[in-house]
Write a protein that holds these residues in place. Sequence first.
Motif, PDB file in Angstrom:
ATOM      1  N   UNK A   8       4.870  -9.992  -2.641  1.00 27.12           N
ATOM      2  CA  UNK A   8       5.057  -9.986  -1.196  1.00 27.12           C
ATOM      3  C   UNK A   8       3.893  -9.360  -0.445  1.00 27.12           C
ATOM      4  N   UNK A   9       2.885  -8.826  -1.176  1.00 27.50           N
ATOM      5  CA  UNK A   9       1.687  -8.288  -0.531  1.00 27.50           C
ATOM      6  C   UNK A   9       0.470  -9.186  -0.709  1.00 27.50           C
ATOM      7  N   UNK A  10       0.592 -10.225  -1.518  1.00 19.01           N
ATOM      8  CA  UNK A  10      -0.546 -11.109  -1.765  1.00 19.01           C
ATOM      9  C   UNK A  10      -0.883 -11.885  -0.487  1.00 19.01           C
ATOM     10  N   UNK A  11      -2.121 -11.804  -0.054  1.00 21.65           N
ATOM     11  CA  UNK A  11      -2.573 -12.491   1.147  1.00 21.65           C
ATOM     12  C   UNK A  11      -2.267 -11.789   2.439  1.00 21.65           C
ATOM     13  N   UNK A  40      -8.190   3.244   3.856  1.00 23.76           N
ATOM     14  CA  UNK A  40      -7.723   2.939   5.206  1.00 23.76           C
ATOM     15  C   UNK A  40      -8.716   3.419   6.262  1.00 23.76           C
ATOM     16  N   UNK A  41      -9.366   4.562   6.010  1.00 19.92           N
ATOM     17  CA  UNK A  41     -10.359   5.066   6.961  1.00 19.92           C
ATOM     18  C   UNK A  41     -11.580   4.157   7.021  1.00 19.92           C
ATOM     19  N   UNK A  42     -11.947   3.539   5.889  1.00 23.18           N
ATOM     20  CA  UNK A  42     -13.115   2.654   5.879  1.00 23.18           C
ATOM     21  C   UNK A  42     -12.793   1.269   6.431  1.00 23.18           C
ATOM     22  N   UNK A  43     -11.577   0.787   6.244  1.00 23.59           N
ATOM     23  CA  UNK A  43     -11.214  -0.546   6.698  1.00 23.59           C
ATOM     24  C   UNK A  43     -10.562  -0.559   8.071  1.00 23.59           C
ATOM     25  N   UNK A  44     -10.012   0.576   8.512  1.00 22.23           N
ATOM     26  CA  UNK A  44      -9.345   0.631   9.793  1.00 22.23           C
ATOM     27  C   UNK A  44      -7.935   0.079   9.790  1.00 22.23           C
ATOM     28  N   UNK A  45      -7.392  -0.195   8.604  1.00 25.41           N
ATOM     29  CA  UNK A  45      -6.036  -0.745   8.492  1.00 25.41           C
ATOM     30  C   UNK A  45      -5.229   0.128   7.544  1.00 25.41           C
ATOM     31  N   UNK A  46      -4.328   0.976   8.050  1.00 25.56           N
ATOM     32  CA  UNK A  46      -3.524   1.815   7.162  1.00 25.56           C
ATOM     33  C   UNK A  46      -2.487   0.986   6.426  1.00 25.56           C
ATOM     34  N   UNK A  47      -1.906   1.537   5.367  1.00 28.39           N
ATOM     35  CA  UNK A  47      -0.866   0.797   4.640  1.00 28.39           C
ATOM     36  C   UNK A  47       0.323   0.522   5.548  1.00 28.39           C
ATOM     37  N   UNK A  52       4.099   1.564  -0.893  1.00 28.46           N
ATOM     38  CA  UNK A  52       3.499   2.645  -1.683  1.00 28.46           C
ATOM     39  C   UNK A  52       1.976   2.545  -1.692  1.00 28.46           C
ATOM     40  N   UNK A  53       1.356   3.690  -1.845  1.00 31.19           N
ATOM     41  CA  UNK A  53      -0.113   3.715  -1.823  1.00 31.19           C
ATOM     42  C   UNK A  53      -0.703   2.915  -2.975  1.00 31.19           C
ATOM     43  N   UNK A  54      -0.090   2.974  -4.151  1.00 28.47           N
ATOM     44  CA  UNK A  54      -0.610   2.224  -5.291  1.00 28.47           C
ATOM     45  C   UNK A  54      -0.540   0.721  -5.042  1.00 28.47           C
ATOM     46  N   UNK A  55       0.558   0.245  -4.452  1.00 28.06           N
ATOM     47  CA  UNK A  55       0.679  -1.179  -4.143  1.00 28.06           C
ATOM     48  C   UNK A  55      -0.334  -1.588  -3.079  1.00 28.06           C
ATOM     49  N   UNK A  56      -0.569  -0.715  -2.109  1.00 27.82           N
ATOM     50  CA  UNK A  56      -1.572  -1.000  -1.074  1.00 27.82           C
ATOM     51  C   UNK A  56      -2.965  -1.122  -1.689  1.00 27.82           C
ATOM     52  N   UNK A  57      -3.324  -0.217  -2.585  1.00 34.88           N
ATOM     53  CA  UNK A  57      -4.632  -0.282  -3.235  1.00 34.88           C
ATOM     54  C   UNK A  57      -4.756  -1.544  -4.085  1.00 34.88           C
ATOM     55  N   UNK A  58      -3.703  -1.889  -4.803  1.00 34.29           N
ATOM     56  CA  UNK A  58      -3.749  -3.094  -5.629  1.00 34.29           C
ATOM     57  C   UNK A  58      -3.925  -4.344  -4.768  1.00 34.29           C
ATOM     58  N   UNK A  59      -3.262  -4.400  -3.609  1.00 31.73           N
ATOM     59  CA  UNK A  59      -3.389  -5.561  -2.734  1.00 31.73           C
ATOM     60  C   UNK A  59      -4.791  -5.663  -2.134  1.00 31.73           C
ATOM     61  N   UNK A  60      -5.378  -4.526  -1.769  1.00 24.75           N
ATOM     62  CA  UNK A  60      -6.726  -4.543  -1.200  1.00 24.75           C
ATOM     63  C   UNK A  60      -7.750  -4.959  -2.254  1.00 24.75           C
TER      64      UNK A  60
END
Length: 295
Positions: free
Chosen positions: A166-169, A214-221, A226-234
């Motif tokens: 559900x985070x792909x794309x 998130x600070x480098x991209x300007x888009x927080x999770x 979860x932070x791990x899922x956010x990192x995996x999606x990025x």
Amino acid sequence: MSELVTGDAVVLGLRPAKLPSRALALAIDLVVVGTVFGLVALGLAFASGSLDDAAWAAVSVAVFLLVPVGGPIAVETLSHGRSLGKLACGLRVVRDDGGPIRFRHALVRGALGVVEILLTFGVVAVVASLVSARGRRLGDVFAGTLVVRERVPAGRAAAVPPPPPWLVGRFGGLDLSAVPDELWLAVRQYLTRMHQLDASVGRAMAERLGVEVAARTGAPPPPGVPAAAYLAAVVHERQVRDAQRAWQVAHAGPTRIAPAPQVRVRTVENAVRPGAGTADEEAGRPPATGFVPPA
């Protein structure tokens, strides 16, 4: 490596160097330092032949402190832990938290290296490395550093786990140009080893890495992700973009330039002169403009 990575990540992402590789790197460094020291001493012997014993002793001490002691300290400081021997063996000196060393770390390592390597012919350093769980000598213990392996065989590299479906794309419009390679490496190392970490330690590392991304991209999770899922999606989004870019480069054919159309220019000689027709008219052909004069 990013300074957000803790010592746990150093053990997981970069393996501590073992004694044989460290001994080989040290031997290369000693050969280089000895050669430079011999050349400098030989040059001073010819240049300062008229000095008395006291002056000669002072010059000798200064040269010893400058080349065998100050040289390695300066090299490790400027190269961020990569001396010539370590560079040849694929090793590097890092801090306990995984960051690059600074002058004070190199100074402590170099000062204690005189005692445990030069004065004792490496016996103290070997014993300390064998006793230490991560192969650290006394200089590393007091300086808070660790010698790790930078080059890891590609076949042993673990794959990054995929993100939740559900985070792909979902981060297709994210700007990833401001994320440095060191941060990508830290995130990748965490994702490939996160199941080996303690739950609380892994959660804290994921949150810190997520805040940095998130600070480098300007888009927080997104809320609740979860932070791990956010990192995996990025990371998955970056891999998709890299694959698309590589495919476009591989399948892009050579650029063809269409030939310029031929333009027919009528000069003054071909223009209608009083009392005379054009070249086409004189040859009995209709004019090039398609105009047919009346009969």
